[in-house]
Motif scaffolding. Structure first.
Motif: not given
Length: 121
Positions: A35-36, A38
């Motif tokens: 979901y995240f 980076q």
């Protein structure tokens, strides 16, 4: 009775020296997308808890082992082994219908699995 200072498990973070490769492996192992996502951290929502991957976290084997619940320990362990993990500790019946095992992911992290018929989340 005083309220607990601990609210419960929120996040477990594993070392991910090669973040792209580690993210790909955990996406397959968990069967979900992060979901995240980076370059400094990848987070998966696993049943309301976070499994995080940190490329800057040094791999250190310690005395802490976190267990992730699975509905069927044999199938769960086999799925992870099929993706290139190795056994850290075999499936053990620890009593009262509870079974645990630990695997070492391809990156060196030790991950516990638990089948506990007394806990449903």
């Amino acid at each position: 009775m005083a309220a607990s200072n601990f609210l419960g498990l929120r996040t477990v973070i594993y070392a991910a020296p090669n973040l792209g490769e580690t993210k790909e492996w955990y996406t397959k192992a968990l069967g979900i997308e992060p979901y995240f996502d980076q370059p400094f951290y990848v987070g998966f929502n696993v049943g309301g808890f976070e499994l995080g991957l940190d490329p800057n976290l040094p791999l250190v084997e310690g005395s802490t082992l976190t267990y992730w619940g699975v509905p069927d320990i044999e199938a769960g362990v086999q799925h992870i082994l099929d993706l290139g993990a190795t056994s850290h500790s075999a499936i053990q019946d620890v009593g009262d219908g509870i079974k645990v095992a630990a695997i070492r992911d391809p990156f060196g992290n030790v991950v516990g699995l638990i089948e506990n018929p007394h806990v449903s989340l």
